[in-house]
Design an enzyme around this catalytic site. Structure first.
Site, PDB file in Angstrom:
ATOM      1  N   ASP A  79       0.829  -1.205   0.000  1.00 44.72           N
ATOM      2  CA  ASP A  79       0.000   0.000   0.000  1.00 44.72           C
ATOM      3  C   ASP A  79       0.867   1.260   0.000  1.00 44.72           C
ATOM      4  O   ASP A  79       1.713   1.437   0.871  1.00 44.72           O
ATOM      5  CB  ASP A  79      -0.896  -0.041   1.258  1.00 44.72           C
ATOM      6  CG  ASP A  79      -1.845   1.148   1.378  1.00 44.72           C
ATOM      7  OD1 ASP A  79      -1.982   1.911   0.397  1.00 44.72           O
ATOM      8  OD2 ASP A  79      -2.439   1.296   2.462  1.00 44.72           O
ATOM      9  N   HIS A 115      -3.853   4.477   6.588  1.00 46.85           N
ATOM     10  CA  HIS A 115      -2.794   3.968   5.709  1.00 46.85           C
ATOM     11  C   HIS A 115      -1.404   4.261   6.267  1.00 46.85           C
ATOM     12  O   HIS A 115      -1.133   5.373   6.727  1.00 46.85           O
ATOM     13  CB  HIS A 115      -2.911   4.596   4.323  1.00 46.85           C
ATOM     14  CG  HIS A 115      -4.204   4.291   3.643  1.00 46.85           C
ATOM     15  ND1 HIS A 115      -4.376   3.163   2.858  1.00 46.85           N
ATOM     16  CD2 HIS A 115      -5.387   4.945   3.635  1.00 46.85           C
ATOM     17  CE1 HIS A 115      -5.616   3.158   2.392  1.00 46.85           C
ATOM     18  NE2 HIS A 115      -6.247   4.223   2.848  1.00 46.85           N
TER      19      HIS A 115
HETATM   20 ZN   LIG Z   1      -8.047   1.197  -0.351  1.00 43.43          ZN
HETATM   21 ZN   LIG Z   2      -9.416   0.713   2.803  1.00 42.00          ZN
END
Ligand SMILES: [Zn+2]
Ligand SMILES: [Zn+2]
Length: 554
Positions: free
Chosen positions: A193, A366
């Site tokens: 990510d 994130h």
């Molecule tokens: Zn996502």
């Molecule tokens: Zn997500």
């Protein structure tokens, strides 16, 4: 395909935030990781949803063995109904909450017999020559997992959306020990990510938000209205806890918010006693100091509950002096102006509005750079492929890895449709496969709007339109009288008399020419008008309006 090779093809999520979907193909079959959608940007007027292009999946449809979901966010599961409409047999694997969030979407599409298979973090699934393992990670929604795929070519790890929260509000910390174990086993490739890779340091713990909410609740003199993503169940849970602490009741508005809160309550992810819930029609009977209203619209979506409250078109809720509004989400890039408009409207009407970054009412789900480094040092992958992000995000993830001594030749900056083949421990790029986008137009929900429609809308807004009405003799194709020309949004008519006169002459001479060749086919006549008039207008004005010829036969 060679039985020891694996191909990984990202079909969405690269060069963009959203519509994550990746195909894994080996001789024994193909699987997909996630099937997400994205929301359109301002260059796509009138488009409601954007899906990955399924062409590659279609081309290998007979090999498709399963879809594996990392978590229940729209950008990971939103395209699933569209996918299952085409491939109804394919089993879908996901954790409990993820599947529960998927179920009502499938129902909306009339998909009844989907094969949904629940998996648990720590569990393994064998299918089509792959062993897939689900690893608990922190994110902004419970039940999120990373996926480790043991394939014919080796071990490949997909982080899904993750962060490393050492004091999470539920579910425990990202399973670092399992990730480390995979690392010592030998990870061939890691697809990580990149959403937050521009951000140095660590993303703060979800706890921070609880404290900020508590402070705001302490001070609020009247009603509290909180806007969040309907899928952001952690945030919703924190609002509920703050409400309990301050003896406030909760009302929920916004279709997706109502639905998700119900699902989360049923599954035990949200603990709201029935006595705390207020029906929408009772909202105005509750004393202001006793109420929290949970709503959608944190992105300024014009039709959302919060926007309607802000511009006074909501059917039951009017914003007023002494209201406290909390926007508990960051605007997704591209939505800033819309969010800003909502904040302005709310403030003008006397509300006290709190939003990030002025108040820590939201933290990202994130990983930031230091967390990305932890992930890389635990997994020690041979290859790194930054995913989930625009090019700049992928590039920053690249830089972070390089700063740790990761060899640049073993990092791949890919785009949607790139094809990576792994064989004998090595990776190489093959030719790209088709991977555009597929647009869903809300006006005809479930139908698809082609790129053509979007282009027309852009053209209309930029260059306007031109209608030509010509009367012709049905037999000979001969023009009867001068054609009429009407323009809208193109040039101001009074200044353009000369231009319009010339345009009429262009159309006349085009139709004289076609009559000379005895052309009476409408399609052909219209095309000729469009071609000649468009060339003339582009020459004279540099604009390309939409030209709509109407032919009247007499
Ligand atoms: Zn996502
Ligand atoms: Zn997500």
């Amino acid at each position: 395909m060679d039985s020891t090779a694996l191909r990984v093809v990202p079909l969405g999520g690269l060069g963009e935030i959203g519509k994550n979907m990746t195909a894994l193909r080996q001789a024994s079959g193909m699987i997909l990781i996630d099937a997400g959608l994205s929301f359109p940007d301002e260059e796509m007027p009138g488009i409601d949803l954007v899906l990955p292009d399924f062409t590659y999946v279609r081309e290998h449809a007979s090999e498709l063995r399963g879809v594996f979901l990392t978590h229940g966010h729209e950008d990971h599961v939103g395209a699933l109904p569209y996918l299952l409409r085409e491939f109804p047999e394919v089993p879908v694997y996901g954790t409990r909450l993820t599947l529960e969030l998927v179920r009502p979407k499938l129902r909306e599409f009339g998909i009844k017999n989907a094969e949904l298979r629940e998996v648990r973090p720590g569990e393994r699934v064998d299918t089509a020559g792959y062993t897939l393992e689900f690893i608990h990670v922190n994110h902004s929604i419970p039940d999120a997992v990373a996926i480790a795929a043991h394939t014919a070519a080796g071990l490949v790890v997909f982080s899904g959306d993750y962060k490393i929260d050492l004091t999470p509000i539920e579910g425990g910390t990202t399973d670092l020990s399992r990730l480390a174990a995979l690392g010592s086993q030998g990870v061939l490739a890691y697809f990580g990510d990149s959403t937050n890779s521009e951000r140095p340091g660590y993303v703060p713990s979800e706890r921070v938000v609880s404290n900020a909410l508590r402070d705001i609740f302490d001070e609020a003199p009247g009603r509290i209205i909180v806007a969040s993503f309907a899928s952001h169940l952690h945030r919703i849970g924190q609002v509920v806890e703050a409400a309990k602490l301050h003896d406030r009741l909760i009302a929920v508005t916004g279709r997706s918010m109502v639905r998700n809160v119900q699902i989360a309550r049923d599954l035990g992810y949200l603990n709201i006693p029935a006595s705390m819930m207020v029906e929408q029609h009772e909202i105005n009977n509750i004393p202001d100091r006793d109420l929290v209203i949970l709503t959608t619209g944190s992105q300024g979506e014009p039709l959302s509950a919060l926007s309607r409250i802000a511009n006074e078109t909501h059917k039951t809720i009017r914003v007023r002096q002494d209201d406290t509004v909390i926007i508990a989400a960051h605007p997704i890039p591209g939505n800033e102006r819309k969010v800003s408009r909502v904040i302005n409207d709310l403030m003008k009407r006397g509300a006290d509005v709190h939003y990030s970054p002025l108040k820590p009412v939201h933290v990202s789900g994130h990983a930031a750079q230091e967390e990305q480094k932890i992930m890389l040092s635990l997994l020690k992958p041979r290859y790194l492929v930054p995913v989930h992000g625009e090019y700049r995000h992928l590039r920053h993830h690249f830089n972070t890895a390089v700063s740790m001594g990761f060899p640049t030749e073993r990092i791949f900056l890919l785009e949607n449709g790139s094809q990576l083949e792994f064989r004998a421990g090595e990776a190489r790029r093959l030719q790209n496969v088709p991977a555009g986008m597929f647009l869903i137009d809300g006006a005809s929900f479930g139908d698809t709007a082609s790129d053509v429609v979007v282009r027309e809308r852009q053209q209309l807004s930029a260059d306007g339109m031109f209608v030509v009405v010509a009367r012709i003799n049905a037999q000979s194709g001969e023009l009867l009288g001068a054609p009429d020309v009407i323009s809208r949004g193109f040039v101001y008519m009074r200044d353009a008399d000369g231009l319009l006169q010339e345009a009429i002459e262009v159309v006349s001479s085009t139709l004289q020419e076609t009559a000379r060749h005895h052309i009476t086919d409408w399609g052909e006549l219209k095309n000729s008008i469009r071609r000649d008039l468009s060339r003339f207008l582009a020459d004279r004005t540099g604009k390309r309006p939409i030209i709509l010829p109407l032919i009247v036969e007499v």
